[in-house]
Enzyme design. Sequence first.
Site, PDB file in Angstrom:
ATOM      1  N   GLU A 129     -11.511   4.544  -1.171  1.00 50.73           N
ATOM      2  CA  GLU A 129     -11.846   4.830   0.231  1.00 50.73           C
ATOM      3  C   GLU A 129     -12.589   6.162   0.396  1.00 50.73           C
ATOM      4  O   GLU A 129     -12.187   7.199  -0.120  1.00 50.73           O
ATOM      5  CB  GLU A 129     -10.596   4.822   1.127  1.00 50.73           C
ATOM      6  CG  GLU A 129      -9.448   5.680   0.679  1.00 50.73           C
ATOM      7  CD  GLU A 129      -8.410   4.901  -0.105  1.00 50.73           C
ATOM      8  OE1 GLU A 129      -8.814   3.997  -0.868  1.00 50.73           O
ATOM      9  OE2 GLU A 129      -7.230   5.191   0.000  1.00 50.73           O
TER      10      GLU A 129
ATOM     11  N   ASP B 216       0.820  -1.212   0.000  1.00 55.41           N
ATOM     12  CA  ASP B 216       0.000   0.000   0.000  1.00 55.41           C
ATOM     13  C   ASP B 216       0.852   1.259   0.000  1.00 55.41           C
ATOM     14  O   ASP B 216       0.397   2.335   0.388  1.00 55.41           O
ATOM     15  CB  ASP B 216      -0.911   0.001   1.240  1.00 55.41           C
ATOM     16  CG  ASP B 216      -2.046   0.994   1.113  1.00 55.41           C
ATOM     17  OD1 ASP B 216      -2.621   1.404   2.161  1.00 55.41           O
ATOM     18  OD2 ASP B 216      -2.361   1.414  -0.021  1.00 55.41           O
TER      19      ASP B 216
ATOM     20  N   ASP C 213      -3.341  -2.947  -2.521  1.00 55.87           N
ATOM     21  CA  ASP C 213      -4.348  -1.896  -2.612  1.00 55.87           C
ATOM     22  C   ASP C 213      -4.131  -1.083  -3.899  1.00 55.87           C
ATOM     23  O   ASP C 213      -3.066  -1.125  -4.498  1.00 55.87           O
ATOM     24  CB  ASP C 213      -4.250  -0.965  -1.389  1.00 55.87           C
ATOM     25  CG  ASP C 213      -5.429   0.008  -1.318  1.00 55.87           C
ATOM     26  OD1 ASP C 213      -5.300   1.031  -0.624  1.00 55.87           O
ATOM     27  OD2 ASP C 213      -6.462  -0.250  -1.979  1.00 55.87           O
ATOM     28  N   ASN C 214      -5.135  -0.349  -4.333  1.00 54.90           N
ATOM     29  CA  ASN C 214      -5.020   0.673  -5.385  1.00 54.90           C
ATOM     30  C   ASN C 214      -4.567   0.188  -6.757  1.00 54.90           C
ATOM     31  O   ASN C 214      -3.868   0.908  -7.480  1.00 54.90           O
ATOM     32  CB  ASN C 214      -4.046   1.788  -4.942  1.00 54.90           C
ATOM     33  CG  ASN C 214      -4.353   2.322  -3.594  1.00 54.90           C
ATOM     34  OD1 ASN C 214      -3.601   2.119  -2.645  1.00 54.90           O
ATOM     35  ND2 ASN C 214      -5.501   2.989  -3.455  1.00 54.90           N
TER      36      ASN C 214
ATOM     37  N   LYS D 253       2.875   3.270  -5.575  1.00 55.29           N
ATOM     38  CA  LYS D 253       2.358   2.207  -6.453  1.00 55.29           C
ATOM     39  C   LYS D 253       3.426   1.672  -7.405  1.00 55.29           C
ATOM     40  O   LYS D 253       3.438   0.481  -7.688  1.00 55.29           O
ATOM     41  CB  LYS D 253       1.139   2.711  -7.224  1.00 55.29           C
ATOM     42  CG  LYS D 253       0.092   3.364  -6.309  1.00 55.29           C
ATOM     43  CD  LYS D 253      -0.195   2.520  -5.058  1.00 55.29           C
ATOM     44  CE  LYS D 253      -0.783   3.349  -3.931  1.00 55.29           C
ATOM     45  NZ  LYS D 253      -0.827   2.615  -2.626  1.00 55.29           N
TER      46      LYS D 253
END
Length: 217
Positions: A199, A141, A169-170, A144
């Site tokens: 989120e 997380d 994530d992401n 990236k």
Amino acid sequence: KGTTREQRALKYLKEHARQGDPDSVLETFDEFCRTQEWAMNAAEEKGDILDEIVRELQPTTCLELGTYCGYSAVRIARNLSPSARLITIEVNPDYAAVAREVVKLAGLQDKIEVINLDSADVIRELKTKYDVTKLDLVFLDHWKYLYIRDIKLIEEEKLLKKGSVVFADNVIIPGAPGYLEYIRGSKNYKSTFYSVHFEYMDDMKDGVEKSVYIGDE
Ligand SMILES: O=C(c1ccccc1)c1ccc(O)c(O)c1[N+](=O)[O-]
Ligand SMILES: [Mg+2]
């Protein structure tokens, strides 16, 4: 105001959350992000999937890359068994300082170790300096573009075993295209994509990727 968003979030938590209660810290942080200021917590649908993974896997040794304010560290650690632990790495010293306070507020300082260093440097020393044998859960997380660098490093260090879970994530926003291509193209993982909301944003879609390691140890 002279304060940072992270310091304002911590102040709000100290004023409104119950000391020693991880659930209260998370609920209060979600309330802050919904009513005061947005923050990049792996919360809501992302957090629910993370909870499910931890409850099913019952990991002993967890690694998180990108602590930020400690929201997901608390979310993971609150579901860990007594002897299990989480090492979370945050390169930004201001974020790391806030995260340590949030971890303390949740009463989880015995389960969570916040390390304020570059992830690559720590990954290379997990076995020798941090007494890690294998990682049962890895949560990606942080920046990236670093997901692919660090997962390759984790493989190189032979830190995964059959059944280890890598949760990212992401993968849609901001996105990690190189990582997705790599992990989905690798014979050493079985990957599943989950479409989730970004989120605290009901009209934005993101995605998370759960990859189970099935390769050689
Ligand atoms: O990169 C951002 C970002 C980019 C621009 C503005 C704000 C945040 C971000 C957004 C949502 C996340 O869940 C997350 O983990 C990150 N991050 O920084 O790692
Ligand atoms: Mg994130």
